[in-house]
Design a protein around this motif. Sequence first.
Motif, PDB file in Angstrom:
ATOM      1  N   ASN A  80      35.711  96.526  20.363  1.00  0.00           N
ATOM      2  CA  ASN A  80      34.346  97.266  20.451  1.00  0.00           C
ATOM      3  C   ASN A  80      32.903  96.971  19.838  1.00  0.00           C
ATOM      4  N   ARG A 130      32.604  98.080  28.613  1.00  0.00           N
ATOM      5  CA  ARG A 130      33.213  98.099  28.489  1.00  0.00           C
ATOM      6  C   ARG A 130      33.080  99.887  30.078  1.00  0.00           C
ATOM      7  N   TYR A 151      40.975 106.613  17.155  1.00  0.00           N
ATOM      8  CA  TYR A 151      39.945 106.342  17.663  1.00  0.00           C
ATOM      9  C   TYR A 151      39.035 107.041  16.447  1.00  0.00           C
ATOM     10  N   TYR A 194      36.269 101.037  17.181  1.00  0.00           N
ATOM     11  CA  TYR A 194      35.202 102.664  17.369  1.00  0.00           C
ATOM     12  C   TYR A 194      34.741 103.063  16.112  1.00  0.00           C
ATOM     13  N   ASN A 252      32.638 106.133  15.720  1.00  0.00           N
ATOM     14  CA  ASN A 252      31.972 107.319  16.192  1.00  0.00           C
ATOM     15  C   ASN A 252      32.157 108.954  15.747  1.00  0.00           C
ATOM     16  N   ILE A 260      36.836 110.048  24.007  1.00  0.00           N
ATOM     17  CA  ILE A 260      36.632 108.732  23.692  1.00  0.00           C
ATOM     18  C   ILE A 260      36.957 107.931  25.668  1.00  0.00           C
ATOM     19  N   ASP A 269      33.265 106.817  26.651  1.00  0.00           N
ATOM     20  CA  ASP A 269      32.969 106.370  26.178  1.00  0.00           C
ATOM     21  C   ASP A 269      33.703 105.014  25.942  1.00  0.00           C
ATOM     22  N   VAL A 292      36.136 103.123  25.324  1.00  0.00           N
ATOM     23  CA  VAL A 292      36.465 102.849  23.871  1.00  0.00           C
ATOM     24  C   VAL A 292      37.290 101.508  24.874  1.00  0.00           C
TER      25      VAL A 292
END
Lengths: 271, 492, 315
Positions: free
Chosen positions: B269, B280, B408, B417, B419, B449, B452, B454
Amino acid sequence: MTRNLIIGAALSSLVVLAAVMSFVWTPFDYAALNIPDKLQPPNPTHWFGTDHFGRDMFSMIMVGSRTSIAVALVAVGIGMAAGVPLGLTAATRKGSWLDELIMRGNDLVFAFPSLVIAILITAVFGAGAINAIIAIGIFNIPVFARITRGAALSLWEREFILAARVSGKGAARISVEHILPNVANLLIVQGTIQFSLGILAEAGLSYVGLGAQPPTPSWGRMLADAQTMVSFAPHLALIPGSAIIVTVLGLNLMGDGLRDWLDPRLRVARS
Amino acid sequence: MTFRSVILAASSVLAMSAGLATAKDSATFAMQLEPPHLDPTSAAAQAIDSVVYLNIFEGLTRFMGDGSIAPGLAESWEISDDGTVYTFQLHDGVTFHDGSSMDAEDVKFSLDRARAEDSTNAQKALFAGIESVEVIDPLTVKITLANPNGNFLFNLAWGDAVVVAPESIEDIKTNPIGTGAYTFSEWVQGDRIVLERNPDYWGEQPALAKATFKMISDPTAAFAAMMAEDVDAIANFPAPENLPQFEADPRFQVLYGSSEGETILSTNNKQPPFDDVRVRQAVAHAINREAIIDGAMFGLGTPIGTHFAPHHPAYVDLTGNSAHDPDKAKALLAEAGLPDGFETTLHLPPPSYARRGGEIVAAQLAEVGIKAEIINVEWAQWLETVFRGKNFGLTIVSHTEPMDIGIYARPEYYFQYDNPDFQSLIETLNVTTDPEKRTELLQKAQTIISEDYVNGFLFQLAWPTVANAKLQGLWVNAPTAATDLSAISWTD
Amino acid sequence: MLRYSLKRLFSLMISLAVASLVIFSVVEIAPGDPASYMLGVNAQPDTVAALRAELGLDVSRPERYLSWVAGMLQGDFGTSYTYRTPVAEMVKDRLWVSLPLALYALTLSTLIAFPAGIFAASRRGKTGDVVVMGSTQLGIAIPNFWFAMILVLIFAINLRWFSAGGFVGWENGIWAGLHSLTLPAIALALPQASILARVMRSSLLDILGEDFMRTARAKGLTRKQALWRHGLRNALIPVLTIIGLQFSFLLAGSIIIEQVFYLPGLGRLVFQAISARDLIVVESVVMLLVFAVIVVNFVVDLAYAVVDPRLRTRT
């Protein structure tokens, strides 16, 4: 025995032809996956059947011959390019420290277990065609160095070399102008043998996953991929296996045939 | 010796030999990887747990075959109202294989050893919340946590949390001494490990008197060994393509279970262009999960749309977020300023889900213009380059640890990742003990996730077990790496 | 002679030193750390550091090299990182599989090659010769791992005459042990037998052209009688040399076959150690193999020099 030469040359040309052809034409795109069509036995559409991803095996075998030939050929090239000059040099300075160094170096390389080292090299520097070439090529160097030195030593005793020396030519020049052309036949024969050994070595390395990487097809990896499926799709193992056997057989027969044909001494002795 | 006792002795010998002739009481299990050593508390290798967990070593709590947690060496426990103090009551009369008795001191020693400064425990994080371990009396242990932890009993069930004997630590790697129903008998390195029934076991005596674990790394060899009946069972059979042959053969049974392995296309990422969520997302839409499951796993595996096991009650099906749509993928790439695609690397570790899946993924990515160069690596190299070095674009790997969505929330974890919203969500989750609230938080985490993008979420790894048709009691699922021998027996 | 021996001994020492340096450097630059391999993905950095310290991996490379060499000079080949057992013991265990396997394969190959080679030589140019020589060409061309796959398919999976692999251990009796080594030995023996049969044939043919054979024929012996009484013994020298070479090749060269049949041999030990980055095992085993070959060469050279004094002036 020119029969060997003819059969060998025919088989080898078949493989080389397939390799050259593959640059312009293959029945299917060798890399195109077609999963619904997977594991078909040989049939009119797919002459050699399809593999576990539904790829056309005939096209893969054709392109795979390129990989095998390229790896083995370059490995022989490395062996010759480094081994022949080393052998010639050792022969001009027979008995000197340089000769000793080269020959001991040769013995040392020979002492290493080649397959283990090849696996080690590819493990260290990463799997791939280039590293497979290097791993195989290194072990070709002492083969060519030794055979060149041996042949050159006996040539140095010959009268035409003495004549050249008397005329004032240096050792290096004599090596290139007089010795090399006279060992060429021997090198061609040995080169053919090393070439076939290289094909086998490449197949072995890619079988353990250390040769050319996907999507580039290679016969050894096709066999490795086929392993778990031979019991219900035997063509997956039989076809790449046969490709390897045909190629190696062809090269060996050609090597034998060439030796008989190029070496008049042997021809006289045997006839 | 009286005549009577001679008769008795003779008849018991006869009975024994007759028993031997009818009931088979040994079994051979194939394992793909050889354990490096036999100490489950100082290495990550699942192969160690497959041999020793529950058989040789036991912890305070234990996993059951269905994934639930049950009492192990602890008979019962009490949890304080604020959820930070656990008081365990140990079983009485438990002895280690060397004859010494297992008591609260041993529990304290084991947990303190695992969480010590110089500990080499591979799952040290399991013990991170422990503030102190106190011995109340020989059969009572009090563990105090810094914060309440809804997972604590689950954590203690891991193979990394088993109770070991202090005097055996020196040689534990080659001569494991635990409290389990089986004792270590021999290890022929490179070939097999043999366990034998422990006659002094504190619990019920198991049916199998002897169990052999045979190391067979190669899938073909595993197939051949099973077909030749050299082995009686292979858990996590490595070649799904061979399963139909076993199903068709009355000599064998095939159990289809699920594992805790989320197989994902891990994405770096932090590495451009993957730092752009549109890229992605494009990758996610370029992938056709069905083709991957069909081509690489011969149909075996459940598609996932997030990093969570589908058999878990809190699972949400989010596969719709990343449906196969090459046109959308191309559009997203164009939007991200990459209309012609880009080049990246795809590192593939040895298992066939990765090697075969990777070839298919690369071909699918190529269709939308992403050229992924395949680099096959061994695990050691994968750990160095991908996991520690974070020097990769894409990689395929199955995350087999149970309930590991928390990775995550670790921005330094290899797919990087970062966030903050997700991180605070997991923090809240970790201190939440109310089951309903936990489910809600877990589902929210899955959605974040997934949306996103990921990683590329591919499929949940299946857990097929091939066994002799007469062997019963095998675990169908794999909530953790284990071969629970005490449950296994022959039918006739 | 003494001077020659000392000179050769000196170069043997240099070779060993160079070999150890080469092996150590190649193995040590391999990417991948044994400690993080063993601890897996959830390990914390301080845990890895603790294990590295425990394994002695935290000292500098030159220091590790020196202690490795110093250890070997005293017969200590180090302790495996992953197995935590002395490498010497592991090698000893594995040799109990690799050595018998190599001997078994060699025996099979000799048993096939001798009659085949003699037969071909005695039928030189006739159909029998062509058939045998053709088969040997095929035998050389067949990759042994492919042959092994086919053998397993036929004899283990379909016919179930042999187990598909693994080694039962010598404690179950010599026959059980040999039985489990049979398929791998056949797979290994095929190409070796082919090569050996060819050498046997050509060396017999060379001998047949020699003067003493002509004399024997002139004395009234038939070609076959001459071959048996005088030819065979003289033809054996090159054949034995090849057998010797094949033996050292088989010892480490069966690595792929050991993989196919999951045999706990020396080759597979190295293969596994390479993937687990058990560096010390790789280094020590490769060094031992190299050492064995170098020492054998040294002894052979000395033996030749004893037999043929002219060799001493050559290198």
